[in-house]
Design a protein around this motif. Structure first.
Motif, PDB file in Angstrom:
ATOM      1  N   ALA A 260     -10.480  51.032  -9.344  1.00 41.44           N
ATOM      2  CA  ALA A 260     -10.487  50.592 -10.537  1.00 41.44           C
ATOM      3  C   ALA A 260      -9.607  50.261 -11.653  1.00 41.44           C
ATOM      4  O   ALA A 260      -9.752  49.348 -12.573  1.00 41.44           O
ATOM      5  CB  ALA A 260     -11.919  51.083 -10.418  1.00 41.44           C
ATOM      6  N   ARG A 264      -8.692  47.390 -14.471  1.00 46.14           N
ATOM      7  CA  ARG A 264      -9.209  47.527 -15.224  1.00 46.14           C
ATOM      8  C   ARG A 264      -7.567  47.826 -16.212  1.00 46.14           C
ATOM      9  O   ARG A 264      -7.271  46.708 -17.179  1.00 46.14           O
ATOM     10  CB  ARG A 264      -9.534  49.070 -15.934  1.00 46.14           C
ATOM     11  CG  ARG A 264     -10.452  48.638 -15.732  1.00 46.14           C
ATOM     12  CD  ARG A 264     -11.248  50.144 -16.145  1.00 46.14           C
ATOM     13  NE  ARG A 264     -12.787  50.900 -15.959  1.00 46.14           N
ATOM     14  CZ  ARG A 264     -12.989  51.858 -14.916  1.00 46.14           C
ATOM     15  NH1 ARG A 264     -12.040  52.486 -13.916  1.00 46.14           N
ATOM     16  NH2 ARG A 264     -13.866  51.782 -14.009  1.00 46.14           N
ATOM     17  N   VAL A 268      -9.336  43.678 -16.342  1.00 42.53           N
ATOM     18  CA  VAL A 268     -10.937  43.216 -14.566  1.00 42.53           C
ATOM     19  C   VAL A 268     -11.722  44.136 -15.167  1.00 42.53           C
ATOM     20  O   VAL A 268     -11.093  45.369 -14.899  1.00 42.53           O
ATOM     21  CB  VAL A 268     -10.608  42.757 -13.819  1.00 42.53           C
ATOM     22  CG1 VAL A 268     -11.559  42.161 -13.317  1.00 42.53           C
ATOM     23  CG2 VAL A 268      -9.341  41.669 -13.322  1.00 42.53           C
ATOM     24  N   ALA A 269     -12.822  43.999 -15.312  1.00 43.97           N
ATOM     25  CA  ALA A 269     -13.813  45.675 -15.177  1.00 43.97           C
ATOM     26  C   ALA A 269     -14.094  45.420 -14.031  1.00 43.97           C
ATOM     27  O   ALA A 269     -14.377  44.447 -12.894  1.00 43.97           O
ATOM     28  CB  ALA A 269     -14.956  44.406 -15.953  1.00 43.97           C
ATOM     29  N   ALA A 270     -14.228  46.702 -13.984  1.00 43.57           N
ATOM     30  CA  ALA A 270     -14.687  47.231 -12.543  1.00 43.57           C
ATOM     31  C   ALA A 270     -15.984  47.681 -12.561  1.00 43.57           C
ATOM     32  O   ALA A 270     -16.415  48.344 -13.269  1.00 43.57           O
ATOM     33  CB  ALA A 270     -13.088  47.773 -12.003  1.00 43.57           C
ATOM     34  N   HIS A 271     -17.111  47.786 -11.470  1.00 48.57           N
ATOM     35  CA  HIS A 271     -18.146  48.345 -11.491  1.00 48.57           C
ATOM     36  C   HIS A 271     -17.837  49.385  -9.829  1.00 48.57           C
ATOM     37  O   HIS A 271     -17.737  48.125  -8.614  1.00 48.57           O
ATOM     38  CB  HIS A 271     -19.068  47.255 -11.098  1.00 48.57           C
ATOM     39  CG  HIS A 271     -18.852  46.844 -12.294  1.00 48.57           C
ATOM     40  ND1 HIS A 271     -19.212  46.662 -13.655  1.00 48.57           N
ATOM     41  CD2 HIS A 271     -18.461  45.541 -13.326  1.00 48.57           C
ATOM     42  CE1 HIS A 271     -18.667  46.000 -14.602  1.00 48.57           C
ATOM     43  NE2 HIS A 271     -19.072  45.284 -14.444  1.00 48.57           N
ATOM     44  N   ASN A 299     -23.670  35.395 -15.062  1.00 47.84           N
ATOM     45  CA  ASN A 299     -23.292  36.586 -15.436  1.00 47.84           C
ATOM     46  C   ASN A 299     -23.903  38.011 -15.127  1.00 47.84           C
ATOM     47  O   ASN A 299     -23.870  38.557 -16.960  1.00 47.84           O
ATOM     48  CB  ASN A 299     -22.347  36.188 -17.093  1.00 47.84           C
ATOM     49  CG  ASN A 299     -20.904  35.886 -17.130  1.00 47.84           C
ATOM     50  OD1 ASN A 299     -20.177  36.209 -16.175  1.00 47.84           O
ATOM     51  ND2 ASN A 299     -20.853  35.099 -17.783  1.00 47.84           N
ATOM     52  N   PHE A 302     -23.307  41.491 -14.338  1.00 49.37           N
ATOM     53  CA  PHE A 302     -22.325  41.718 -14.806  1.00 49.37           C
ATOM     54  C   PHE A 302     -21.385  40.588 -15.587  1.00 49.37           C
ATOM     55  O   PHE A 302     -22.212  39.970 -14.798  1.00 49.37           O
ATOM     56  CB  PHE A 302     -21.012  42.907 -13.895  1.00 49.37           C
ATOM     57  CG  PHE A 302     -21.944  43.918 -13.253  1.00 49.37           C
ATOM     58  CD1 PHE A 302     -21.699  45.007 -14.302  1.00 49.37           C
ATOM     59  CD2 PHE A 302     -21.815  44.014 -11.467  1.00 49.37           C
ATOM     60  CE1 PHE A 302     -22.660  45.859 -13.064  1.00 49.37           C
ATOM     61  CE2 PHE A 302     -23.188  45.542 -11.376  1.00 49.37           C
ATOM     62  CZ  PHE A 302     -22.567  46.055 -12.190  1.00 49.37           C
ATOM     63  N   THR A 303     -20.663  41.211 -16.244  1.00 53.45           N
ATOM     64  CA  THR A 303     -19.862  39.340 -17.475  1.00 53.45           C
ATOM     65  C   THR A 303     -18.627  39.760 -16.316  1.00 53.45           C
ATOM     66  O   THR A 303     -18.162  40.614 -15.890  1.00 53.45           O
ATOM     67  CB  THR A 303     -20.650  39.164 -18.409  1.00 53.45           C
ATOM     68  OG1 THR A 303     -19.133  40.896 -18.717  1.00 53.45           O
ATOM     69  CG2 THR A 303     -21.123  39.892 -18.960  1.00 53.45           C
ATOM     70  N   ARG A 304     -18.521  37.964 -15.643  1.00 59.26           N
ATOM     71  CA  ARG A 304     -16.358  37.373 -15.670  1.00 59.26           C
ATOM     72  C   ARG A 304     -15.687  37.907 -16.643  1.00 59.26           C
ATOM     73  O   ARG A 304     -15.857  38.246 -17.691  1.00 59.26           O
ATOM     74  CB  ARG A 304     -17.145  36.214 -14.905  1.00 59.26           C
ATOM     75  CG  ARG A 304     -18.444  36.263 -14.483  1.00 59.26           C
ATOM     76  CD  ARG A 304     -18.147  34.484 -13.311  1.00 59.26           C
ATOM     77  NE  ARG A 304     -18.048  33.748 -14.415  1.00 59.26           N
ATOM     78  CZ  ARG A 304     -19.042  33.173 -15.136  1.00 59.26           C
ATOM     79  NH1 ARG A 304     -19.902  33.774 -14.777  1.00 59.26           N
ATOM     80  NH2 ARG A 304     -19.010  31.611 -16.173  1.00 59.26           N
ATOM     81  N   CYS A 306     -14.966  40.116 -13.065  1.00 57.62           N
ATOM     82  CA  CYS A 306     -15.179  41.805 -12.979  1.00 57.62           C
ATOM     83  C   CYS A 306     -14.815  42.177 -11.139  1.00 57.62           C
ATOM     84  O   CYS A 306     -14.487  40.900 -10.683  1.00 57.62           O
ATOM     85  CB  CYS A 306     -16.485  41.809 -13.143  1.00 57.62           C
ATOM     86  SG  CYS A 306     -17.331  41.187 -12.159  1.00 57.62           S
ATOM     87  N   SER A 418     -13.471  35.769 -10.576  1.00 57.58           N
ATOM     88  CA  SER A 418     -13.036  35.431 -11.688  1.00 57.58           C
ATOM     89  C   SER A 418     -13.355  34.521 -12.370  1.00 57.58           C
ATOM     90  O   SER A 418     -14.903  34.145 -12.369  1.00 57.58           O
ATOM     91  CB  SER A 418     -11.637  35.152 -11.209  1.00 57.58           C
ATOM     92  OG  SER A 418     -11.714  33.496 -10.292  1.00 57.58           O
TER      93      SER A 418
END
Length: 418
Positions: A260, A264, A268-271, A299, A302-304, A306, A418
């Motif tokens: 993750a 970041r 890029v957000a990581a979940h 979206n 989570f939003t792109r 990610c 993406s």
């Protein structure tokens, strides 16, 4: 960063986070007044032994068993290689020697036990009356029936002469310090290599229920061990375990968090959706595809851009002619459900470098994977029905091959939107 490269970087970070080089020195006990004996089993055990030797300030001896090709150079600890996932004679002889090594210890002695994933198969010692051939047949049946790792290890513990706390009991009255690299959902020490130094609350009756549930045909001697109760394991309140301590030094969650951080750092957000996801690999693939499509098209949640990260240990009930492999099965199921969505890439691989019974860690899925397969005359759904994920991704040139990674914190799955 290009999607495929970013996914590979995340996987590499996950593997690196679980390397014994980082973990072992933090958990070493003080040297005892008596002897120090090092024992262990698992795909990471030889590398764990190598790092321990480098940092141990006093005399020691020992023996650990690892998978063929996973040895590491040691000078004081003997390394034996054996078969995984189906046990062999070399593993059984290593288990016998490990038990012999801990005989006659005193309260002044210290046993350091290095355990990682794969230890169940690598340290097989059948209970009295059960042959190695019996154990091999049972292991194969467990691997193919769709049982979870917790269920498989419950059966293994009750047909063993060394697992389920028996190894720790043999070390009594010495102090036993077990260092664990977890490869199981939930990180329960009893399920890591079937808990050779951990008290076991499960019973022979529960093992029999699992055998019946999956329709496994047991050899007569093995069934007799379970039905008679002679295979009962060492329980948590056993006095011989009073001087035993256990430390989790690397876990799937730690590996996912390292991945993750790489995401970041690249914007890029990581979940992390979970480090203990189980179930049929194809089913998990379809569910993850639904979540990924919701993110890609709406979206939500989570939003792109990610990445969706997860770990755990899924299963494959092999019905076709393929070799299985839970990571490639997951990835192929995911790909079929995504149907070539242009914004979604994914990677799924086992952190030990071996997916199922094939020396391939996993594979990479790209938006054009299905169309490239069709161009080669490969029908993705047929490959999935045949449990032939390895054949599918191998034909595309998208297999992830790492060789021995010297660690094992279970499966790594990353879906990049993406």
């Amino acid at each position: 960063m290009e999607p495929a490269r970013l996914l590979r970087k995340m996987f590499e970070a996950a593997v690196e986070a679980a390397q014994p080089t980082h973990c072992i020195p933090l958990f070493l006990p003080a040297a005892p007044s008596g002897r120090t004996i090092v024992i262990g089993a698992g795909k990471a055990s030889a590398e764990m032994a190598r790092v321990l030797e480098l940092h141990w300030p006093a005399p020691l001896t020992g023996l650990v068993v690892t998978r063929y090709g996973y040895a590491a150079p040691c000078t004081r600890i003997e390394i034996i290689e054996a078969a995984h996932p189906v046990p062999d004679q070399a593993g059984m002889e290593a288990a016998q020697r490990i038990l012999q090594l801990v005989q006659g210890l005193t309260a002044d002695d210290l046993v350091i036990c290095l355990i990682s994933g794969g230890g169940s198969a690598l340290m097989p010692l059948p209970a009295a009356g059960i042959t190695l051939a019996d154990k091999q047949a049972i292991n194969k049946a467990l691997l193919q029936c769709g049982a979870s790792i917790t269920e498989m290890n419950c059966v293994r513990r009750h047909l063993s002469a060394i697992k389920g706390g028996r190894l720790a009991a043999a070390c009594f009255p010495a102090r036993v310090v077990t260092l664990l690299i977890s490869d199981v959902p939930g990180d329960d020490p009893i399920d890591i290599a079937s808990g050779p130094t951990v008290g076991d609350a499960t019973t022979c009756a529960q093992a029999l229920d699992i055998v019946r549930r999956y329709g496994i045909t047991l050899p007569a001697a093995a069934r007799a061990v379970l039905e008679s109760g002679n295979g009962e394991s060492v329980k948590p309140d056993d006095a011989r375990l009073a001087r035993c301590e256990t430390h989790l030094i690397a876990t799937p969650q730690m590996a996912l968090m390292a991945a993750a951080e790489v995401a970041r750092q690249n914007g890029v957000a990581a979940h992390v959706l979970g480090d203990a996801i189980e179930g049929e690999a194809a089913d998990v693939g379809r569910v993850m595809a639904g979540i990924a499509l919701q993110v890609a098209t709406r979206n939500m949640p989570f939003t792109r851009p990610c990445v969706l990260l997860s770990g755990g240990e899924t299963t494959v009930t092999v019905k076709g002619d393929g070799s299985g492999g839970r990571n490639v099965e997951f990835l192929l199921s995911l790909g079929v459900a995504l149907n070539g969505h242009a914004a979604i890439h994914a990677l799924a691989a086992d952190t030990d470098g071996v997916d199922g019974m094939v020396d391939v860690a996993g594979a990479l899925l790209t938006p054009d994977s299905l169309s490239r397969a069709w161009a080669l005359g490969i029908r993705p759904r047929d490959s999935l029905d045949n449990n032939d994920g390895h054949g599918f991704f191998g034909a595309l040139g998208d297999a992830v091959i790492t060789g021995p990674t010297k660690t094992n914190v279970n499966d790594f799955r990353a879906i990049l939107i993406s």
